[in-house]
Design a protein around this motif. Sequence first.
Motif, PDB file in Angstrom:
ATOM      1  N   PHE A 135      49.706  31.145  38.659  1.00 17.23           N
ATOM      2  CA  PHE A 135      48.380  31.059  39.275  1.00 17.23           C
ATOM      3  C   PHE A 135      48.377  31.629  40.699  1.00 17.23           C
ATOM      4  O   PHE A 135      47.899  30.997  41.637  1.00 17.23           O
ATOM      5  CB  PHE A 135      47.870  29.614  39.261  1.00 17.23           C
ATOM      6  N   TYR A 136      48.909  32.827  40.830  1.00 17.37           N
ATOM      7  CA  TYR A 136      48.907  33.481  42.137  1.00 17.37           C
ATOM      8  C   TYR A 136      47.476  33.812  42.569  1.00 17.37           C
ATOM      9  O   TYR A 136      46.649  34.245  41.752  1.00 17.37           O
ATOM     10  CB  TYR A 136      49.716  34.778  42.087  1.00 17.37           C
ATOM     11  N   ALA A 137      47.204  33.633  43.841  1.00  9.15           N
ATOM     12  CA  ALA A 137      45.865  33.900  44.369  1.00  9.15           C
ATOM     13  C   ALA A 137      45.520  35.378  44.240  1.00  9.15           C
ATOM     14  O   ALA A 137      46.332  36.269  44.491  1.00  9.15           O
ATOM     15  CB  ALA A 137      45.804  33.478  45.837  1.00  9.15           C
ATOM     16  N   ARG A 138      44.275  35.626  43.847  1.00  9.84           N
ATOM     17  CA  ARG A 138      43.754  36.993  43.773  1.00  9.84           C
ATOM     18  C   ARG A 138      42.309  36.937  44.269  1.00  9.84           C
ATOM     19  O   ARG A 138      41.355  36.889  43.495  1.00  9.84           O
ATOM     20  CB  ARG A 138      43.832  37.520  42.338  1.00  9.84           C
ATOM     21  N   GLU A 139      42.160  36.948  45.575  1.00 14.05           N
ATOM     22  CA  GLU A 139      40.853  36.821  46.210  1.00 14.05           C
ATOM     23  C   GLU A 139      40.561  38.097  46.984  1.00 14.05           C
ATOM     24  O   GLU A 139      41.388  38.565  47.764  1.00 14.05           O
ATOM     25  CB  GLU A 139      40.828  35.615  47.146  1.00 14.05           C
ATOM     26  N   ARG A 140      39.379  38.683  46.755  1.00 15.41           N
ATOM     27  CA  ARG A 140      38.987  39.919  47.424  1.00 15.41           C
ATOM     28  C   ARG A 140      37.521  39.849  47.839  1.00 15.41           C
ATOM     29  O   ARG A 140      36.708  39.220  47.164  1.00 15.41           O
ATOM     30  CB  ARG A 140      39.142  41.142  46.490  1.00 15.41           C
ATOM     31  N   TRP A 141      37.194  40.520  48.938  1.00 16.89           N
ATOM     32  CA  TRP A 141      35.805  40.631  49.373  1.00 16.89           C
ATOM     33  C   TRP A 141      35.599  42.031  49.935  1.00 16.89           C
ATOM     34  O   TRP A 141      36.522  42.652  50.463  1.00 16.89           O
ATOM     35  CB  TRP A 141      35.467  39.562  50.409  1.00 16.89           C
ATOM     36  N   SER A 143      42.959  30.031  33.731  1.00 19.17           N
ATOM     37  CA  SER A 143      41.979  30.268  34.783  1.00 19.17           C
ATOM     38  C   SER A 143      41.165  31.514  34.482  1.00 19.17           C
ATOM     39  O   SER A 143      41.678  32.476  33.910  1.00 19.17           O
ATOM     40  CB  SER A 143      42.693  30.421  36.131  1.00 19.17           C
ATOM     41  N   LYS A 144      39.896  31.518  34.857  1.00 23.94           N
ATOM     42  CA  LYS A 144      39.039  32.698  34.723  1.00 23.94           C
ATOM     43  C   LYS A 144      38.691  33.226  36.112  1.00 23.94           C
ATOM     44  O   LYS A 144      38.584  32.468  37.073  1.00 23.94           O
ATOM     45  CB  LYS A 144      37.748  32.362  33.961  1.00 23.94           C
ATOM     46  N   TRP A 180      37.069  36.236  43.024  1.00 28.34           N
ATOM     47  CA  TRP A 180      38.010  35.110  43.107  1.00 28.34           C
ATOM     48  C   TRP A 180      38.711  34.961  41.777  1.00 28.34           C
ATOM     49  O   TRP A 180      38.077  34.936  40.713  1.00 28.34           O
ATOM     50  CB  TRP A 180      37.292  33.803  43.433  1.00 28.34           C
ATOM     51  N   GLY A 181      40.039  34.859  41.817  1.00 26.17           N
ATOM     52  CA  GLY A 181      40.792  34.665  40.587  1.00 26.17           C
ATOM     53  C   GLY A 181      42.191  34.147  40.851  1.00 26.17           C
ATOM     54  O   GLY A 181      42.651  34.045  41.998  1.00 26.17           O
TER      55      GLY A 181
END
Length: 215
Positions: free
Chosen positions: A122-128, A92-93, A115-116
């Motif tokens: 493949f743990y979620a790594r989402e930030r805003w 995943s990128k 988003w990653g």
Amino acid sequence: PFDELKIKAGQFKVPFTIENTDYTPTKMILMDHPMVLDRLVGSSEKIGDATLKSTGRELGIDIHGAIFKGILNYDLAIFNGAGLNTTDNNKSKDVVARLKLTPVKGLTISGSYYWGEYGKDFYARERWSVGAVYDSKHLLVRAEYVGAKTGFEGGELDQDGWYALAGWRFNDKWMVAARYDTFTENTDARSETEQTNYTIGMAWKPCRPTTCMRT
């Protein structure tokens, strides 16, 4: 090729938040970043069983530029998302997008999204994030909010944090600053997992690029 379209590739600061990219170590006023940057932008970021120590940097490629005579800046980037000096650890990128608006000199308003997926699980790594800074000859005021979803074995954590900083430059050599910052490890248990720090400090620049700090 021109100001509206630039490309850089390699290992560099992720275009996420104002402080991570625009206030590099040579421009920092206090000795450390606020907690929300440490925990959600890769300095001591915990994802699953791993602690990602990337100092806000990743390996990738970034398309960026300035339009409308520099009033609007944009970034669109793709990264490995595995951390600093580390080969990719999944297929995943990670994708990052950012917009910065500078309507008048010294004032910048910024919003960014990350988003990653991290690791073989493949743990979620989402930030805003959203933030603003006013930086003039003497006065510096900056505040940012970062929200996140972070994966772990069996689920995801909702996390967030924000900081506000104000500083005053007496001249080119001396500056004082104060910062309030707070971070919540798990927003579903905010009262048990929230931490708040207060910092005050002074910076002295005897010569470039040397800075001495006391907090």
